[in-house]
Design an enzyme around this catalytic site. Structure first.
Site, PDB file in Angstrom:
ATOM      1  N   THR C 114       0.827  -1.214   0.000  1.00  0.00           N
ATOM      2  CA  THR C 114       0.000   0.000   0.000  1.00  0.00           C
ATOM      3  C   THR C 114       0.853   1.252   0.000  1.00  0.00           C
ATOM      4  OG1 THR C 114      -1.824  -1.120   1.121  1.00  0.00           O
ATOM      5  CG2 THR C 114      -1.733   1.271   1.315  1.00  0.00           C
ATOM      6  N   THR C 154      -4.222  -1.150  -4.331  1.00  0.00           N
ATOM      7  CA  THR C 154      -2.858  -1.657  -4.173  1.00  0.00           C
ATOM      8  C   THR C 154      -2.774  -3.102  -4.642  1.00  0.00           C
ATOM      9  OG1 THR C 154      -2.422  -0.202  -2.313  1.00  0.00           O
ATOM     10  CG2 THR C 154      -1.095  -2.212  -2.454  1.00  0.00           C
ATOM     11  N   ASN C 155      -3.854  -3.832  -4.396  1.00  0.00           N
ATOM     12  CA  ASN C 155      -3.798  -5.270  -4.613  1.00  0.00           C
ATOM     13  C   ASN C 155      -3.846  -5.680  -6.078  1.00  0.00           C
ATOM     14  OD1 ASN C 155      -3.841  -4.984  -1.909  1.00  0.00           O
ATOM     15  ND2 ASN C 155      -5.896  -5.822  -1.614  1.00  0.00           N
ATOM     16  N   THR C 200      34.832 -38.854 -12.139  1.00  0.00           N
ATOM     17  CA  THR C 200      33.557 -39.012 -11.439  1.00  0.00           C
ATOM     18  C   THR C 200      33.869 -39.246  -9.975  1.00  0.00           C
ATOM     19  OG1 THR C 200      33.549 -41.383 -11.911  1.00  0.00           O
ATOM     20  CG2 THR C 200      32.342 -39.986 -13.435  1.00  0.00           C
ATOM     21  N   SER C 331      46.629 -12.448  -1.435  1.00  0.00           N
ATOM     22  CA  SER C 331      46.852 -12.613  -0.012  1.00  0.00           C
ATOM     23  C   SER C 331      47.574 -11.410   0.533  1.00  0.00           C
ATOM     24  CB  SER C 331      47.682 -13.878   0.222  1.00  0.00           C
ATOM     25  OG  SER C 331      48.151 -13.925   1.553  1.00  0.00           O
ATOM     26  N   SER C 332      47.264 -11.050   1.758  1.00  0.00           N
ATOM     27  CA  SER C 332      47.981  -9.960   2.407  1.00  0.00           C
ATOM     28  C   SER C 332      49.281 -10.462   3.010  1.00  0.00           C
ATOM     29  CB  SER C 332      47.098  -9.341   3.486  1.00  0.00           C
ATOM     30  OG  SER C 332      46.824 -10.280   4.509  1.00  0.00           O
TER      31      SER C 332
END
Lengths: 474, 474, 474, 474
Positions: C114, C154-155, C200, C331-332
């Site tokens: 609404t 609204t609906n 597999t 990577s740091s």
């Protein structure tokens, strides 16, 4: 079908007795200990699959609750001692499992568990009548509702019995977790000295030992045991005495405490009565928490099984760092292929449990006002998931982990080839230079050490010392 | 685009500085505190939505962790005191929120949080450089990797910062739960004496009070507070000192304990270092448990909101036992309609959280070997869910529960018409007779009392005494 | 706050205008195009995060629906042509995006949409009033409810607009899928001749080509495009004309067909009015189906990204069959490390979408009687998930797949070492003998061919012919 | 155990025969049609619960696939006609259900279905050997791998059989949906003229008929039938001829088309071979889609059951607009109480299916490279969910909907008291005036009509005309 046949069928039809309920009369097999309410339920709930009687733990718990209630009612003078004694004996036989097949109703049922409770009331009443020398159905002597359900309601009996059953199942899961924990622990010790490359995001990282890898799994399962015990603690809170909605209508003021005490004695479990019975009667929080805890354990072991399958991939074109025991031929077409069938089983049980946890969640949310009518599907989901997980964990321990072997050649080769050494060099030669070395090593397919020496970042002695340090692992 | 326009654009383009990483050079805005790693991340992760800087709690936590690390490194003699002091001051400014807009990377990101860690390293390095009198990018003086990340790795910094952020968010949720608990508590007291019909399975059951109904909600939220506190306890376990995979490569032996101590001092939270850092670095169990606990609270309050919507249904063709405050016009077409918009909001937040818990579950299961690369989506899901729930609960308390009114006429009418009285009669006249009375009352649309008296099961006096007893409610 | 300060604040406070609703008066900023209903909604729904105005597609759709309605009402003589013209022009400006910031309400909102509908009514009314030469709030001339919402509810407006928005979003997802499909297709062609070992259950199986592997991904995404188009087809069914519950109260008999025709013209989409508007107004089936279809695509591409991460694992201690483009430093702490950040992003988006699908499912189940009040969270979940997936797929194509390289040396080595050859021998020498050969080859670390020749199962020529046959791959 | 007892046990132990596989020898009961592979599987997979033989549809499908393969191999000259004929006859007996108990392996199993395929190979081989006059285990004559699995692999046989089984189950679900659809349809017709109040968000809205309410349910189930048929269509695509990974290793070039044709003849279903067998062999998309479609139907009917429970709430303190048939006594303590047990059953089955769909989703995402090893849990989840839903829908139709009665007095009373009339007045007197009237009517507990007349908005005649119009319902 011909006349003769049908005549014969009529002749050979099993004898019945007639029982009554609010809907009218209903024939039940004369030999059945269950009665009209159970008959209606069998007709109404036809899903097949797990029946109440398939859960040893639930039937035992129903017997225990009814026994405690009979004793409390006897103490209060509401139940004749002879009848109470007969009920007591009948419950004992239900508790030990002599009558499981008399609980034929589907675990998943409408009616919030009423059919399960009435099934228990009927069966125990008829066993007790037998003890007293009466035929089945002589309810004027001992009535399923008036005597067996005295001071009770489905809405306190059923959740209490379900909690007891879940405690028993969870206890078995704890045992199975312990078996698995020890299996991982033995492997952690066995693999203590085996250096390997650690991996993050499936990319080569820095060295570790295979023992550390399995020690991690041991710790994980140990933590889940602790969490499970905490979740189980909430199942010790029961709501007997609540009757229909928690207001205790139709119960004696002392009933709740008496029945709790008797049930504690019978089950040898510490039990407490919920402080607010109205709340306790509609609340499914303890089930949601238990389910989440079981799911956590399942999810974590699923991750571990993914690791085991990955580490044992190959035998040639995979990581092949460990080998799992062969449990069966792996392929109907590929000779010699052996598959990780036990970890795959655990994965699938975990997927089941993730789904079952959702079922529990959605069912819990759907409760309305003074009751959650969907406790049966909560109970059946939890009982199923916990049973499956206990079996899967035990299988993982005994059929797989115990016979895992390290493929030491492969482990050593990978460890030696790694670029993780660049990480150990980083504090010495700087992140930027170490990055450059790592990149060059990968590009030229050489070892990090070669490149470092070539570029003169370190002397050979310095490098050796660093490598030794980088591999100082427990 | 014409020549002139493009010339102008070039003229007015913001000035840049050039930074470098393993991929080569990259221009970043000269004014930006963030650098090349952040620039790459912004280009790589373009989901929009929540950025790191949108989470006050996470930015604060990053500042706290970097501050603690700088202090530990200073104590160990690994970081020059002047640099450590500059970093310390820079972290303080990040902690209080002066640089939130310098964290522009999407919370959901690949790389296990590396971009968030590097973003923090770059921003704090450049603030500290400013303090030291150097321009941005003067990394030869103070380097994002070598100084800001010293003894650290994303894989210990990021989960630690996320845990601190979740503790702060959860603390706010606890406050909001307390507000809601008190609101329900006040209503429980206000409605203490109002008798109503209790319902199980949406069918009329036995009497209770409206106060008991709200007291239930109060207790529920209280229990969820307790569970949340328990789940939060596990967030106090951190893994600083683990670096890449938990083996502590590149850290000083005393670093882990030093940094823990400093972080405890900075955050004023009791923190412990995990007993096994390899395990702690890959384990997401604390997040799974927190998520499940938040979900439990959400699910239970969703059930409560379902109840509130049901009890306030009407105004004419519903239960109309309570009225919720009007918060807005309910319909664009139906004049005078008022809808339960606040409970509906809480329901929807609960539905979101059920989904977010699943995201956390699936992401946790997907971890591999020494790391879970999916911690960013775990963090963002938890931060989002907890924030939404805190807002929703507060709104439920202040915008709805506080102004709920009892519709006493309707409550009284329903209570009087109930067939629940038959339950209270059952111990006196027997279950079978009581069933018959109830059925007849419904059939003939009369009261249970009328039928009982008519059939002579009880005298008028006996009946009155019983009814009084049945309504003895707290 | 002191007198002077508050005076100043009053002086500098932005000017307001006063509007009224059923709750009374309310000041809104004089400059705002939105009015009292929007103001209430902003106060009620405070979750933050996505606002209606953040969804270009939804605002556009609201403008389109209001425009079609105005034209239909004009045709029916219910709306003055001048007013209809002003509304038409106002809608055009909303459609192109000039007023997105005037839709400040949270997408997740109570009240079944609404507030979104009233927000649109207010904004368009005030723009139209401007066109007509009136000030904002001159609703006696043009009223948000009476003119902008004429024949609507609204609906019917909200679900119709949501469907149009989802069609636009889904269309963008289709484009993104096409980009990804083509990227996989190009790689399938590029890798056509590269033989590798198929696997597999992570165990070596039989040979295939890398081209077949990527061709599979191309086909998968193509199938998901087809499924998405099918799911989108159901979004073309709208319920304009239903008003509140589908009975069409307050609409002209010809309105539904007129508005549908106009909307079709405006959107250039084939639209149909649901055969039964009562059913259509409460049904969320089209949303559930769309969500499931999006989830399917996400799940399948998550599996593909798992594959890509696995195939690119290494660089040394992994499969290393392909390399992904480096997008940022990985990577740091670990120099030179490069991570599969783009596939990791796609995985995380998939995990989000699995969660969002659950939110949609649970919200759909929670509908009651003539309406589902939870469409806002359904809409926001779908819009979010579809947007994220479109971005993630495009990123996967452009930032990852396009620059994947085959590591031909590794591929060749694995293919040569495989025991899959035993499978090709099985029809010739029998399953049992082939099993024995494969087992012996693994045990002794030799090739299958060596063992076969040694044991005399085949001559060298026979073996060569078989191998050639086994590798006849497209 | 004592000597005598063990001697006796040995004497009475059932006779065995010895079989061999790659792991060595294994005794199986002499009478068993299954062999060593099945024995291993029974030992490995001990979850209990559903076994392959419990799914009539799956055993039938396995027989059909093996029969088609034998015929194709015979046509190609790869299988001796006598053996092919014996296999053919053996398959027929498996197809009709004579050997279901010979499929004792748990449906949920590791190994991607290999155990199910090998179970079928063994059972059919031994039945065929019997036909040929040989004892069980005479595999040198007819071998489970070499003859029964000729040109096949688990990875094409298993998914094909699962698809056929799901088609059979889904067909039964369609029948059950049709039963339910008709039941709703009859009620829609019966209740056509009964006016009632429509509700949105549980608040009174505007009038409709009870017939429209049930017609909605009829349409919903019809739409889900259509969606289910669409999802089933994708199950007609099979991958026989793919063998291990889709490359068709060990198959004759014409095998795929031949076996497809025979299977089409045997099953009387239109079947197509997937265009790309590599893709088809790893893809679980058809299962994910089927699961989502089943879930959609479950979710929608769960909503309908929520409605039925709500509309039948009472009997006094609820909406009581309809009554459901009493199926059993509703309470062990509350005489006369009758509960909506059948809708509650359907709700719980829906909750199960929401969980099972998640299991399918997670399992589908977990596939790796050329195969999804988790198809067994996908198959078991789908078979279980579809069976439960078929039973639940039939039960809902026959045990509930067919005997629903309208409580016309209550319906009429609610309809008359509604404030929905204000909506119908809105176009005449304006939204603002109508709001005011509605508010006043609620405040003063009067009817909307009274207030309108009192305030002079309409004359009595005008009002009557409007009301008549507002109730013009089909």
């Amino acid at each position: 079908m011909g006349g003769l046949a049908s005549t014969r069928m009529t002749e050979s039809a099993p004898p019945t007795r007639r029982e009554h309920d609010v809907l009218g009369g209903c024939d039940v097999p004369a030999e059945a200990y269950w009665g009209v309410h159970t008959a209606r339920a069998m007709r109404n709930f036809r899903l097949g699959g797990d029946r109440v009687g398939d859960s040893r733990a639930l039937v035992r718990a129903l017997g225990q609750v009814k026994k405690a209630a009979a004793r409390a009612n006897r103490d209060l003078g509401l139940l004749d001692p002879d009848k109470a004694f007969a009920i007591d004996q009948a419950c004992d036989r239900v508790i030990v499992g002599d009558f499981d097949e008399q609980f034929p109703v589907s675990l998943v049922q409408g009616g919030a568990g009423t059919s399960t409770n009435m099934n228990a009331n009927e069966v125990i009443a008829n066993i007790a009548l037998e003890h007293l020398g009466y035929p089945r159905g002589a309810y004027e002597v001992l009535h399923p509702n008036e005597h067996l359900n005295l001071g009770q309601s489905t809405n306190d009996v059923y959740p209490t019995a379900v909690k007891l059953a879940l405690l028993e199942s969870s206890q078995q899961l704890l045992v199975s977790m312990q078996t698995l924990k020890q299996a991982f622990g033995r492997k952690a010790a066995e693999f203590r000295g085996i250096v390997k490359v650690g991996r993050t995001q499936l990319q080569d990282a820095v060295p570790m030992t295979l023992g550390q890898e399995f020690r991690t799994y041991e710790i994980m399962i140990g933590e889940d045991q602790a969490r499970l015990r905490e979740a189980m603690a909430h199942l010790h809170e029961i709501n007997l005495g609540a009757t229909a909605i928690g207001t205790g209508v139709n119960t004696h003021p002392q009933y709740a405490e008496l029945v709790r005490g008797h049930l504690e004695g019978i089950t040898e479990l510490p039990l407490v009565t919920a402080a607010d019975l109205v709340e306790a009667t509609q609340d499914c929080g303890a089930f949601v928490l238990l389910s989440a805890t079981v799911k956590r354990a399942a999810v974590k072991m699923s991750k571990v099984c993914n690791d085991l399958r990955l580490l044992s991939s190959g035998p040639r074109a995979g990581l092949a760092e460990i080998s799992l025991p062969a449990r069966q031929a792996g392929s109907s077409i590929m000779p010699g292929k052996v598959n990780p069938v036990i970890p795959e089983l655990v994965n699938q049980v975990a997927f089941e449990i993730i789904g079952l946890d959702l079922t529990v969640t959605v069912a819990a949310e759907a409760g309305q006002l003074q009751l959650n009518a969907f406790e049966p599907v909560i109970a059946s989901s939890l009982l199923r998931g916990i049973r499956h997980l206990a079996i899967a964990f035990e299988s993982l321990a005994l059929d797989c982990v115990d016979d895992i072997h390290a493929q030491e050649d492969n482990l050593r080769e990978f460890a030696a080839s790694g670029i993780g050494l660049a990480t150990a060099l980083s504090p010495v030669i700087g992140y930027a230079a170490a990055s450059e070395v790592a990149t060059e090593a990968m590009r030229s397919r050489r070892s990090v050490l070669d490149v470092v020496l070539e570029r003169g970042y370190l002397s050979s002695d310095e490098a050796s010392a660093l490598i030794a340090g980088g591999l100082t692992l427990n």
